[in-house]
Design a protein around this motif. Structure first.
Motif, short mmCIF file in Angstrom:
data_model
loop_
_atom_site.label_atom_id
_atom_site.label_comp_id
_atom_site.label_asym_id
_atom_site.label_seq_id
_atom_site.Cartn_x
_atom_site.Cartn_y
_atom_site.Cartn_z
N TRP A 20 0.83 -1.21 0.00
CA TRP A 20 0.00 0.00 0.00
C TRP A 20 0.86 1.25 0.00
O TRP A 20 0.52 2.25 -0.66
CB TRP A 20 -0.94 -0.01 1.20
CG TRP A 20 -1.85 -1.19 1.22
CD1 TRP A 20 -1.76 -2.29 2.03
CD2 TRP A 20 -2.96 -1.43 0.36
NE1 TRP A 20 -2.75 -3.19 1.74
CE2 TRP A 20 -3.51 -2.70 0.72
CE3 TRP A 20 -3.56 -0.70 -0.67
CZ2 TRP A 20 -4.62 -3.23 0.07
CZ3 TRP A 20 -4.67 -1.25 -1.32
CH2 TRP A 20 -5.18 -2.49 -0.94
N LEU A 21 1.98 1.22 0.72
CA LEU A 21 2.90 2.36 0.70
C LEU A 21 3.52 2.54 -0.68
O LEU A 21 3.66 3.67 -1.17
CB LEU A 21 4.01 2.15 1.74
CG LEU A 21 3.68 2.47 3.19
CD1 LEU A 21 4.90 2.18 4.08
CD2 LEU A 21 3.24 3.93 3.36
N LEU A 22 3.90 1.44 -1.31
CA LEU A 22 4.48 1.51 -2.64
C LEU A 22 3.46 2.05 -3.65
O LEU A 22 3.80 2.86 -4.52
CB LEU A 22 4.97 0.13 -3.07
CG LEU A 22 6.17 -0.41 -2.29
CD1 LEU A 22 6.49 -1.84 -2.73
CD2 LEU A 22 7.40 0.48 -2.48
N LEU A 23 2.20 1.61 -3.53
CA LEU A 23 1.15 2.11 -4.40
C LEU A 23 0.97 3.62 -4.21
O LEU A 23 0.83 4.38 -5.19
CB LEU A 23 -0.16 1.38 -4.12
CG LEU A 23 -1.39 1.85 -4.90
CD1 LEU A 23 -1.18 1.69 -6.40
CD2 LEU A 23 -2.64 1.10 -4.45
N LEU A 24 0.96 4.06 -2.97
CA LEU A 24 0.84 5.49 -2.69
C LEU A 24 1.99 6.27 -3.30
O LEU A 24 1.80 7.35 -3.89
CB LEU A 24 0.78 5.73 -1.17
CG LEU A 24 0.79 7.20 -0.73
CD1 LEU A 24 -0.41 7.95 -1.28
CD2 LEU A 24 0.86 7.30 0.79
N GLU A 25 3.22 5.75 -3.17
CA GLU A 25 4.38 6.44 -3.73
C GLU A 25 4.26 6.56 -5.25
O GLU A 25 4.62 7.59 -5.83
CB GLU A 25 5.67 5.71 -3.35
CG GLU A 25 6.02 5.78 -1.88
CD GLU A 25 6.10 7.21 -1.36
OE1 GLU A 25 6.70 8.07 -2.03
OE2 GLU A 25 5.52 7.47 -0.28
N LEU A 75 1.81 9.36 -5.92
CA LEU A 75 2.39 10.67 -5.62
C LEU A 75 3.42 11.07 -6.67
O LEU A 75 3.52 12.25 -7.03
CB LEU A 75 3.04 10.65 -4.24
CG LEU A 75 2.08 10.54 -3.05
CD1 LEU A 75 2.86 10.46 -1.75
CD2 LEU A 75 1.11 11.69 -3.01
N ARG A 76 4.16 10.13 -7.20
CA ARG A 76 5.17 10.44 -8.22
C ARG A 76 4.52 10.77 -9.57
O ARG A 76 5.06 11.56 -10.33
CB ARG A 76 6.15 9.28 -8.36
CG ARG A 76 7.11 9.15 -7.19
CD ARG A 76 8.04 7.96 -7.32
NE ARG A 76 8.86 7.82 -6.14
CZ ARG A 76 10.00 8.47 -5.92
NH1 ARG A 76 10.44 9.32 -6.85
NH2 ARG A 76 10.69 8.28 -4.84
N ARG A 77 3.38 10.14 -9.85
CA ARG A 77 2.69 10.42 -11.09
C ARG A 77 1.92 11.74 -11.02
O ARG A 77 1.62 12.34 -12.05
CB ARG A 77 1.71 9.29 -11.42
CG ARG A 77 2.40 7.99 -11.83
CD ARG A 77 1.40 6.97 -12.30
NE ARG A 77 0.75 7.39 -13.53
CZ ARG A 77 -0.16 6.66 -14.19
NH1 ARG A 77 -0.54 5.49 -13.69
NH2 ARG A 77 -0.72 7.12 -15.30
N ARG A 78 1.61 12.16 -9.80
CA ARG A 78 0.89 13.42 -9.61
C ARG A 78 1.67 14.28 -8.63
O ARG A 78 1.26 14.48 -7.49
CB ARG A 78 -0.51 13.15 -9.09
CG ARG A 78 -1.38 12.31 -10.02
CD ARG A 78 -2.70 11.97 -9.37
NE ARG A 78 -3.45 13.16 -9.03
CZ ARG A 78 -4.49 13.20 -8.21
NH1 ARG A 78 -4.90 12.09 -7.64
NH2 ARG A 78 -5.12 14.32 -7.96
N PRO A 79 2.82 14.83 -9.05
CA PRO A 79 3.68 15.57 -8.14
C PRO A 79 3.05 16.81 -7.54
O PRO A 79 3.44 17.28 -6.48
CB PRO A 79 4.88 15.96 -9.02
CG PRO A 79 4.36 15.88 -10.42
CD PRO A 79 3.35 14.78 -10.42
N SER A 80 2.02 17.34 -8.20
CA SER A 80 1.37 18.53 -7.66
C SER A 80 0.26 18.20 -6.68
O SER A 80 -0.27 19.06 -5.99
CB SER A 80 0.77 19.36 -8.81
OG SER A 80 -0.20 18.61 -9.50
#
Length: 225
Positions: free
Chosen positions: A210-215, A218-223
């Motif tokens: 779940w943490l990896l999915l969140l990362e 977040l990386r795909r949507r940096p804003s």
């Protein structure tokens, strides 16, 4: 055009808020169970028969009881803190609930780490390692969330708050994933000693994916916050 975009964003925010509140409601029965478990372990009722309680081991019993009692607040408080939108409407209440959440996360992590150090888990060293890493990540996320809030780094604070949300749901996710696995497979690759293949996966499988999915999100949507 601008009005339409604003309306769409408003609907999206409302849907996210509703989903988070619904998540808190789903977790509420588990939180109640955990709180009762902790109260009983601290002498608030007849102590149930559980492998977590070891006769004559007062410190480890107290550590796991505090871990369960205080940790019971996390799966409900964390999604509510993010879902109710208090930071914009009631900033003072948001700050105080945030402090309560950070304190609960730190105490929960400390209790779990202390229990693992004193008593060890039923699954042996693989579970010891997996659960200890979870406790350290929960502690780190809580401290980072608080530090960035104090520094006024709003965007980074929100990103760490999302990580804290995922970790705060960890205990609930652990039970849910085991329950779904049992329904789907009848408990394959799992045993009471927690040494089966699925058990070994679950030593980190209730938080790390779940943490990896969140990362990735977040990386795909940096804003995004």
């Amino acid at each position: 055009m601008q009005h339409s975009l604003q309306k769409k964003r408003s609907k999206g925010a409302a849907a996210k808020a509703a989903a988070l509140v619904f998540l808190a409601l789903l977790a509420a029965p588990f939180s109640y169970y955990a709180a009762v478990f902790g109260i009983e372990g601290l002498g608030g009722g007849p102590q149930r028969d559980s492998y977590l309680f070891v006769p004559g081991s007062a410190w480890s019993n107290a550590a796991i009881s505090v871990h369960m009692l205080i940790g019971a607040a996390l799966p409900v408080l964390a999604p509510l803190q993010m879902g109710l939108g208090l930071s914009g409407r009631l900033p003072a209440l948001h700050r105080w609930l945030g402090r309560l959440l950070i304190l609960a996360a730190c105490v929960t992590a400390a209790g779990g780490l202390a229990f693992t150090a004193w008593q060890g888990t039923i699954g042996g060293w693989p579970m010891d390692i997996g659960f200890s890493v979870y406790g350290l990540l929960l502690l780190a996320a809580a401290l980072q969330t608080a530090r960035l809030a104090r520094q006024g780094q709003t965007a980074r604070h929100r990103r760490w708050a999302l990580r804290l949300l995922v970790l705060a749901m960890g205990s609930w996710l652990y039970r849910v994933q085991y329950g779904l696995w049992a329904l789907a497979t009848g408990g394959a690759a799992s045993n009471p000693q927690f040494t089966g293949g699925f058990d070994l996966f679950m030593n980190a499988g209730f938080y790390l994916p779940w943490l990896l999915l969140l990362e990735l999100i977040l990386r795909r949507r940096p804003s995004a916050p």
